[in-house]
Structure formats: C-alpha cells, structure tokens
Design an enzyme around this catalytic site. Structure first.
Site, mmCIF file in Angstrom:
data_model
loop_
_atom_site.group_PDB
_atom_site.id
_atom_site.type_symbol
_atom_site.label_atom_id
_atom_site.label_comp_id
_atom_site.label_asym_id
_atom_site.label_seq_id
_atom_site.Cartn_x
_atom_site.Cartn_y
_atom_site.Cartn_z
ATOM 1 N N PHE A 150 1.662 0.419 -3.851
ATOM 2 C CA PHE A 150 0.542 0.044 -4.234
ATOM 3 C C PHE A 150 0.374 -0.942 -5.211
ATOM 4 C CE2 PHE A 150 0.301 4.336 -2.683
ATOM 5 C CZ PHE A 150 -0.760 4.579 -1.927
ATOM 6 N N GLU A 153 0.004 -7.950 -6.679
ATOM 7 C CA GLU A 153 0.318 -9.347 -7.324
ATOM 8 C C GLU A 153 -0.162 -9.653 -8.536
ATOM 9 O OE1 GLU A 153 0.286 -12.248 -3.976
ATOM 10 O OE2 GLU A 153 1.187 -10.737 -2.414
ATOM 11 N N PHE A 250 -12.869 -3.736 -9.884
ATOM 12 C CA PHE A 250 -13.041 -4.024 -8.325
ATOM 13 C C PHE A 250 -14.742 -4.101 -8.060
ATOM 14 C CE2 PHE A 250 -8.889 -3.706 -7.977
ATOM 15 C CZ PHE A 250 -8.179 -4.415 -7.151
ATOM 16 N N CYS A 261 -3.187 -8.619 1.723
ATOM 17 C CA CYS A 261 -3.221 -7.256 2.049
ATOM 18 C C CYS A 261 -4.707 -6.731 2.463
ATOM 19 C CB CYS A 261 -2.895 -6.442 0.766
ATOM 20 S SG CYS A 261 -1.157 -6.488 0.345
HETATM 21 N N1 LIG Z 1 1.945 -8.373 -1.163
HETATM 22 C C1 LIG Z 1 1.264 -7.397 -1.870
HETATM 23 O O1 LIG Z 1 0.583 -7.434 -2.784
HETATM 24 C C2 LIG Z 1 1.643 -5.999 -1.218
HETATM 25 C C3 LIG Z 1 1.189 -4.960 -1.987
HETATM 26 C C4 LIG Z 1 1.411 -3.487 -1.396
HETATM 27 C C5 LIG Z 1 1.880 -3.464 0.005
HETATM 28 N N2 LIG Z 1 2.400 -4.612 0.668
HETATM 29 C C6 LIG Z 1 2.771 -4.504 1.941
HETATM 30 O O2 LIG Z 1 4.206 -4.446 1.950
HETATM 31 C C7 LIG Z 1 4.873 -5.195 2.887
HETATM 32 C C8 LIG Z 1 5.401 -6.482 2.565
HETATM 33 O O3 LIG Z 1 4.760 -7.529 1.878
HETATM 34 P P1 LIG Z 1 5.084 -8.745 1.237
HETATM 35 O O4 LIG Z 1 3.939 -9.381 0.713
HETATM 36 O O5 LIG Z 1 6.326 -8.248 0.491
HETATM 37 O O6 LIG Z 1 5.534 -9.676 2.354
HETATM 38 P P2 LIG Z 1 6.169 -11.140 2.388
HETATM 39 O O7 LIG Z 1 5.929 -11.683 3.329
HETATM 40 O O8 LIG Z 1 6.288 -11.776 1.011
HETATM 41 O O9 LIG Z 1 7.915 -10.739 2.518
HETATM 42 C C9 LIG Z 1 8.452 -10.052 3.706
HETATM 43 C C10 LIG Z 1 9.789 -10.457 3.737
HETATM 44 O O10 LIG Z 1 10.545 -9.742 4.721
HETATM 45 C C11 LIG Z 1 11.455 -10.628 5.365
HETATM 46 N N3 LIG Z 1 11.681 -9.979 6.660
HETATM 47 C C12 LIG Z 1 10.661 -9.955 7.749
HETATM 48 N N4 LIG Z 1 11.371 -9.386 8.791
HETATM 49 C C13 LIG Z 1 12.731 -8.983 8.292
HETATM 50 C C14 LIG Z 1 13.732 -8.227 9.006
HETATM 51 N N5 LIG Z 1 13.682 -7.848 10.232
HETATM 52 N N6 LIG Z 1 14.887 -8.165 8.176
HETATM 53 C C15 LIG Z 1 15.062 -8.652 6.919
HETATM 54 N N7 LIG Z 1 13.955 -9.144 6.342
HETATM 55 C C16 LIG Z 1 12.880 -9.252 6.995
HETATM 56 C C17 LIG Z 1 10.861 -11.804 5.304
HETATM 57 O O11 LIG Z 1 11.782 -12.823 5.525
HETATM 58 C C18 LIG Z 1 10.080 -11.830 4.103
HETATM 59 O O12 LIG Z 1 11.221 -12.436 3.008
HETATM 60 C C19 LIG Z 1 3.508 -5.617 3.862
HETATM 61 O O13 LIG Z 1 3.492 -4.521 4.868
HETATM 62 C C20 LIG Z 1 2.551 -5.410 2.939
HETATM 63 O O14 LIG Z 1 1.238 -5.166 3.550
HETATM 64 C C21 LIG Z 1 2.324 -5.823 0.038
#
Ligand SMILES: NC(=O)c1ccc[n+]([C@@H]2O[C@H](COP(=O)([O-])OP(=O)(O)OC[C@H]3O[C@@H](n4cnc5c(N)ncnc54)[C@H](O)[C@@H]3O)[C@@H](O)[C@H]2O)c1
Length: 435
Positions: A150, A153, A250, A261
């Site tokens: 949760f 960024e 919000f 997200c």
């Molecule tokens: N960004 C946010 O604020 C946030 C907050 C809560 C939840 N989420 C969720 O968390 C998840 C990740 O989000 P994020 O923003 O960190 O994504 P991101 O795109 O910043 O990072 C994802 C990483 O995973 C790597 N990756 C992809 N496939 C892979 C594999 N098979 N093996 C190893 N590495 C692999 C990519 O190279 C990349 O570095 C998503 O499902 C998102 O919805 C994101």
C-alpha cells in the site's frame, strides 16, 4: 531471515531495502541487467526520497545485495516476495505475464519449504493460479500468499516502515507466522496485521485504490460544479472534509489522477467485475471523469488563447504524476503536453526529478529546463501540473518578468486568487473563479 525480492522497481527496491533495514538478509533480483548493474554500482535507478541513503547503508553492512541470478537468490532464502510490474493490457486487464514468469522461476528454484508472497497488485484468483503452478511442478512444500503493498511513491519508505496496516492473505498457519515475524518490526505502534483469505487480500488492494481514485474524481467533478455555480472548492472541501466520517485526505481537486497504480487498478477492477457479469458503473464513471479532468487545463488554455496555438510557447512546471517522484506513468502532463503540441504550441518543461523520464517520452519535441525560472523565458503562460513544494512560494515578480504575458494556469490550486489578482496575473485554477 533470508529473503529474496523479485523485481526492483518502486515497490521491490523499497520493500527489499526496508526488510534489510530491519535486520534480514535480502537479495533483490531483476531481469533487467542494466538495472542490477546500476544498483551494484551504487546508483539508484528511481527517485524516491531517502532511498539512496538506506540502500547504501544496508549494502555496506552486508544485508542487501542485487543480482539477476534468481535461482541462487531463491535457493538461499526462505521467503520470496514477488514485486514485478502488473501493467494494464489492451483490454484493461492486469498483465500477469511478469508475475507468472517470476513465480515459475521461484517455484523451480526453491529448496525445501518456501513462502511465495505476492506483493504485486494482482486480480482475484492469481494466488490460486500460482498455487496450481506449484502443484503442477510437483512441489508441495511451497505456500503461496498474498501480501499486497500500500506504499505511496514520494513517501514510500515512511509508508513501508509504518504502514497503516499489513494485509496477509494466506491459508497456511506456518506462512502466516513467518510473514507476521517479517512484518512485526513495522507495526510496533500496534497498527494491525490483518490476516484473511488470499482472494480477499487481492481484492482489498484494488478496493483501496479504487476508493481513493473515486474520491479524486468526486472532488474534481465537484470542483467543476463549483466553477459553474460560483462556489469555491477549497471551502467546500474543507467544509465536507472536516466531517470525521468523510475525512480530508484525497479530496484535493486537480488535473486528474495518474501514476502506475490508480488508472490501471481501476481498469483491472472494472475488467474483473465484467468477467463476473457485473458492470462496475461507479468505477467506469470514476475513470471517465478522470479522462476529462486530464484535458481541463489544455481546454482552458485554448479558451484563453484560441484553438490554434501555433507560435505560442508554454512553460510547464511539474511533469511527474505527483511530487517527490520521478514517475511519469499515466501522468496528466502527458495528456496536456500532447494536446498543446498537437495545437501547434511549443513546450518548455521543468520538473525537479522527472526530466530524464520526460526526455525518454517526448525526445526533442519539448525543451527541458533544470531551473524552474529558465523554463518561463518568453513563454505565453505558465502551466502548473504537479504540486512540488518548491513551486508554492515562487518569486512572482520574476515569473512576470520572464513570461511574455502574466498568465498562469494552475492545475493544483497552489496560489491564493486574491494575491494573484493583486499581482495582476490572469489566474486560472480548479474549482475557483478565474481572476
Ligand atoms: N508504484 C507504486 O506506488 C505501487 C504501490 C503499491 C503497489 N504497487 C504494485 O506493485 C507492483 C510493482 O510496481 P512497481 O511500480 O514497483 O513496478 P516497476 O515497473 O517500477 O518495477 C517492476 C520491476 O520488475 C522487474 N521485472 C519484471 N518482470 C520480472 C521477472 N520476471 N523477474 C524479475 N524481475 C522482473 C522489472 O524489470 C522492473 O524492474 C505492481 O503490481 C504495482 O501495481 C505499486
């Protein structure tokens, strides 16, 4: 505890680092070789306040390392967190290719008992599908759980270190005990660890993001109504938000929600509902309002200057979808800039952290400025799209001096309209009468 974290993006890198900070030995894995090289060279591939210092310390103290060798990382761990991306696919569903690829590699690499904890945001049923994958590999000593993330960024470390709650979706008591132990350092102030079934945990994440997106669309449409009827959205917002049942978070009007997200999670939830013959009308409206809101600034610019903007130049302050991040995924700035360029205008952009990402998207079609005042030079108006703190108290005389005309389109309501009037700016904001 030895932990592997698969995916080193905003969630994986922050999670892995915070797990290491609380004493665990963590190996972070990514398929992106360049990213791992950067991390091993001490460079942080994303901007997140406080992260660089935390990574450095944990690497130096030997608790945090980075590799592309998933099998080795998993082989030496008892728990693997999967934190890979789940982007939106063409039909709106979450693309689970990365999750399944990562899960399969983890399952094949496990030695002995292992917990696979899915941190990525995934639709209901994904845990079950990963469990089937485990079974088809003949390995019955793996527990699959959902531990949705949760964090926000911009304040990701604080959010991770002090979450309002930790949700664990699991059916195995052993896995719950292990995940409780890992998360215990983050809930010392007695914020709850809520244990539930994996399906409910998966849905809890979507329900949370959908509610937040809904609040934003609600207040944005209310802002538009304020303008139409001559009311002031800030007064309305404060008046309603001070009701404890509603709360004030919000409820800030703006140029629409973006980021990696809300847009994709709202779409994915609509899609999941439709697969069960349920039309989630409320969320379709949320998304439709948001699409319109992203265009509102460009529409206003055209109302002021005319539909043909050739020969016009606009300074933009703020490209990231929100302050304190460099993330531009689904950012309102993308829509605004494309609209301005399509109408013939030139764009001079500034953002404290997102310029490199912007350059990857717009290339030479936009000019980029490290200093905010530099972006103003000779522009017909200033457009503000992200509420970075440093934009809140600018030198207005300097803005006036640099601009060709004293016009500001403020998509984040940073300034007091009375002050803008006194300074003789033409000032447009959201949900407040223009001055
Ligand atoms: N960004 C946010 O604020 C946030 C907050 C809560 C939840 N989420 C969720 O968390 C998840 C990740 O989000 P994020 O923003 O960190 O994504 P991101 O795109 O910043 O990072 C994802 C990483 O995973 C790597 N990756 C992809 N496939 C892979 C594999 N098979 N093996 C190893 N590495 C692999 C990519 O190279 C990349 O570095 C998503 O499902 C998102 O919805 C994101």
């Amino acid at each position: 505890m030895n932990i592997a974290v698969v995916g080193t993006g905003y969630v994986g890198l922050v999670s892995g680092t915070c797990f290491a900070e609380s004493g665990n030995e963590v190996v972070c894995v990514d398929i992106d070789r360049r990213r791992i090289e950067q991390l091993n060279a001490g460079e942080i591939p994303i901007y997140e306040p406080g992260l660089a210092e935390l990574v450095r310390r944990n690497v130096e103290e030997g608790r945090l390392s980075f590799t592309t060798d998933l099998a080795r990382a998993v082989g030496q761990s008892m728990v693997s967190f999967i934190a890979v991306g789940t982007p939106m696919s063409a039909g709106g569903a979450a693309d689970l290719g990365g999750v399944f690829a990562a899960a399969e590699s983890v399952v094949k690499a496990t030695v002995g008992y292992h917990v696979v904890a899915i941190k990525s945001t995934v639709p209901v049923g994904t845990n079950d599908r990963v469990r089937q994958l485990v079974e088809s590999n003949g390995n019955h000593r793996i527990d699959v759980c959902s531990v949705p993330e949760f964090l926000k960024e911009g304040s990701a470390i604080e959010d991770f270190m002090r979450p309002d709650r930790v949700v664990i979706g699991a059916t195995s008591e052993q896995a719950v005990a292990i995940l409780r132990e890992i998360h215990a350092p983050f809930v010392r102030t007695d914020n709850p660890i809520i244990v539930m079934g994996p399906r409910s945990a998966e849905l809890t994440k979507y329900a949370s993001n959908a509610m937040l997106a809904l609040r934003i669309s609600f207040i944005n449409q209310m802002a538009n109504l304020c303008e139409a009827v001559g009311a002031e959205i800030n007064d309305v917002r404060r008046g309603m938000g001070s009701d404890k049942r509603i709360g004030s978070q919000f409820l800030f009007p703006g140029v629409g929600y973006g980021g990696s997200c809300f847009p994709k999670d709202v779409q994915a939830l609509i899609h999941s509902a439709s697969q069960h013959q349920l039309d989630f009308t409320l969320l379709r409206a949320t998304e439709a309002v948001n699409q319109l809101q992203k265009r509102i600034v460009a529409d206003r610019v055209k109302q002021h200057f005319g539909a043909d903007l050739s020969g016009r130049r606009f300074a933009i302050w703020g490209l990231a979808f929100k302050p304190r991040t460099d993330d531009m995924r689904e950012a309102p700035s993308l829509v605004v800039i494309e609209e301005l360029l399509a109408a013939g205008a030139r764009v001079q952009a500034h953002d404290p952290e997102a310029l490199d990402n912007a350059r990857r998207i717009f290339g030479e079609r936009v000019s980029y400025h490290r200093a905010n005042y530099e972006a103003l030079s000779g522009a017909d108006a200033l457009i503000i799209l992200t509420e970075w703190n440093q934009f809140r108290h600018p030198n207005f005389q300097r803005i006036k001096h640099e601009l060709r005309q004293p016009v500001i389109f403020d998509g984040r309501n940073l300034y007091d309209p009375a002050l803008m009037k006194a300074l003789e700016f033409r000032y447009y904001s959201i949900g407040r009468p223009p001055v």
